[in-house]
Design a protein around this motif. Structure first.
Motif, PDB file in Angstrom:
ATOM      1  N   SER A 140      26.438  74.028  19.037  1.00  0.00           N
ATOM      2  CA  SER A 140      26.848  72.693  18.574  1.00  0.00           C
ATOM      3  C   SER A 140      28.315  72.442  18.905  1.00  0.00           C
ATOM      4  CB  SER A 140      26.587  72.541  17.079  1.00  0.00           C
ATOM      5  OG  SER A 140      27.265  73.558  16.357  1.00  0.00           O
ATOM      6  N   ASN A 141      29.170  73.449  18.714  1.00  0.00           N
ATOM      7  CA  ASN A 141      30.578  73.312  19.062  1.00  0.00           C
ATOM      8  C   ASN A 141      30.758  73.166  20.573  1.00  0.00           C
ATOM      9  OD1 ASN A 141      31.098  73.621  16.367  1.00  0.00           O
ATOM     10  ND2 ASN A 141      32.242  75.527  16.541  1.00  0.00           N
ATOM     11  N   ASN A 148      25.939  73.328  31.956  1.00  0.00           N
ATOM     12  CA  ASN A 148      26.155  74.071  30.712  1.00  0.00           C
ATOM     13  C   ASN A 148      25.709  73.293  29.484  1.00  0.00           C
ATOM     14  OD1 ASN A 148      27.249  75.974  32.390  1.00  0.00           O
ATOM     15  ND2 ASN A 148      29.335  75.805  31.634  1.00  0.00           N
ATOM     16  N   LYS A 149      25.945  71.991  29.499  1.00  0.00           N
ATOM     17  CA  LYS A 149      25.499  71.168  28.372  1.00  0.00           C
ATOM     18  C   LYS A 149      23.973  71.198  28.266  1.00  0.00           C
ATOM     19  CE  LYS A 149      25.643  66.532  26.332  1.00  0.00           C
ATOM     20  NZ  LYS A 149      26.057  65.117  26.472  1.00  0.00           N
ATOM     21  N   GLY A 150      23.306  71.100  29.408  1.00  0.00           N
ATOM     22  CA  GLY A 150      21.842  71.157  29.404  1.00  0.00           C
ATOM     23  C   GLY A 150      21.320  72.493  28.908  1.00  0.00           C
ATOM     24  N   VAL A 151      21.992  73.584  29.293  1.00  0.00           N
ATOM     25  CA  VAL A 151      21.588  74.924  28.838  1.00  0.00           C
ATOM     26  C   VAL A 151      21.742  75.038  27.321  1.00  0.00           C
ATOM     27  CG1 VAL A 151      22.184  77.369  28.906  1.00  0.00           C
ATOM     28  CG2 VAL A 151      22.029  76.066  31.039  1.00  0.00           C
ATOM     29  N   CYS A 152      22.843  74.518  26.789  1.00  0.00           N
ATOM     30  CA  CYS A 152      23.042  74.554  25.330  1.00  0.00           C
ATOM     31  C   CYS A 152      21.934  73.794  24.611  1.00  0.00           C
ATOM     32  CB  CYS A 152      24.401  73.953  24.959  1.00  0.00           C
ATOM     33  SG  CYS A 152      25.811  74.987  25.393  1.00  0.00           S
ATOM     34  N   LEU A 153      21.609  72.621  25.119  1.00  0.00           N
ATOM     35  CA  LEU A 153      20.544  71.826  24.500  1.00  0.00           C
ATOM     36  C   LEU A 153      19.201  72.540  24.588  1.00  0.00           C
ATOM     37  CD1 LEU A 153      21.669  68.345  25.822  1.00  0.00           C
ATOM     38  CD2 LEU A 153      21.472  68.964  23.401  1.00  0.00           C
TER      39      LEU A 153
END
Length: 276
Positions: free
Chosen positions: A28-29, A50-55
């Motif tokens: 989330s951070n 990277n944003k897609g991987v986090c999601l």
């Protein structure tokens, strides 16, 4: 943080903070940092990746797909975006959409991950022949990946090509002898070939590597039941049930074993657990 305080509109600081949070699995951070990075610079490829991987790690697969689509508008030939988008579709069980993504990615790269994940999609669609074909392509590019060999073996087992499946599992075990899954899959293949004693040995290997492998205990119990070794079968069903108390087939087969042993009251108790 010092970089952000000094240059509050510099995307690089937010990106680096995002990476650190991502590595720490504080997704989330990390997402907050990547969003701030995109406010000041929409041209960084790995911000989208990277944003897609986090999601994806947060199981927000639809949002991940939207992020990859945004990235593809800027980087339409970047295979990693197609790869990761396809993986998200696989998680959503939209396997045909996933395959389209992997095929598009193959226009720009012959990376083994594209072939491997396409093989997974075809396996999920129960097109085991296609699955084997794409695992073959992946293995040609990356012959020392035990997971690809193991998964190819599973597809071959489903095609009842047992000898070839065993060859794959043996290769996977040679490359990674500490992975219980390859022994487990080898055992199930030997079970299908009615080579029961050999199968028991492989289940024992899997269990020695993972004492919590409830499926290995269950399937070992099934073989022991087939061999008429009912007490040993029940012991394995019991261990399975300790590890997975909701395993209905373990209750059922324990009940069948007890019934054959003429322990009718105990068998009835197991059957009632299946019904309830």
């Amino acid at each position: 943080k010092t970089l952000i305080e000094k240059y509050p509109e510099d995307a690089t600081g937010y990106f680096m903070l995002g990476k650190v949070n991502q590595k720490l699995k504080i997704y989330s951070n990390a997402l907050d940092m990547y969003d701030k990075c995109l406010l000041f610079d929409k041209s960084k490829l790995y911000t989208y990746i990277n944003k897609g991987v986090c999601l994806t790690n947060l199981k927000n697969y639809k949002d991940a797909i939207d992020v990859y689509d945004a990235g593809l508008k800027l980087f339409p030939k970047e295979y990693i975006l197609y790869l990761n988008k396809g993986v998200a579709f696989n998680h959503l069980k939209k396997y045909r959409e996933a395959i389209k993504c992997f095929k598009k990615g193959l226009l720009y790269s012959k990376d083994s991950s594209l072939y491997n994940n396409m093989a997974v999609s075809y396996y999920k669609l129960k097109d085991y022949q296609k699955s084997v074909e794409y695992y073959n392509e992946a293995i040609l590019l990356n012959p020392k990946d035990p997971l690809q060999l193991n998964n190819k073996g599973v597809s071959l087992k489903n095609l009842e090509e047992y000898d070839e499946a065993l060859m794959c599992f043996n290769q996977a075990i040679k490359l990674n002898p500490s992975d219980p899954i390859s022994y487990y899959n080898k055992a199930n293949t030997l079970k299908s070939m009615e080579r029961y004693e050999e199968a028991l040995e492989q289940f024992d290997h899997a269990i020695n590597l993972d004492k919590n492998y409830f499926s290995a205990f269950y399937n070992k119990g099934l073989i022991l039941k087939l061999l008429g070794r009912y007490n040993e079968a029940i012991e394995n069903f019991d261990i399975c049930l300790v590890l997975d108390p909701k395993h209905q087939n373990a209750y059922l087969n324990k009940g069948i074993s007890l019934d054959i042993m003429q322990k009718y009251q105990e068998a009835l108790e197991q059957f009632e657990k299946v019904i309830n």
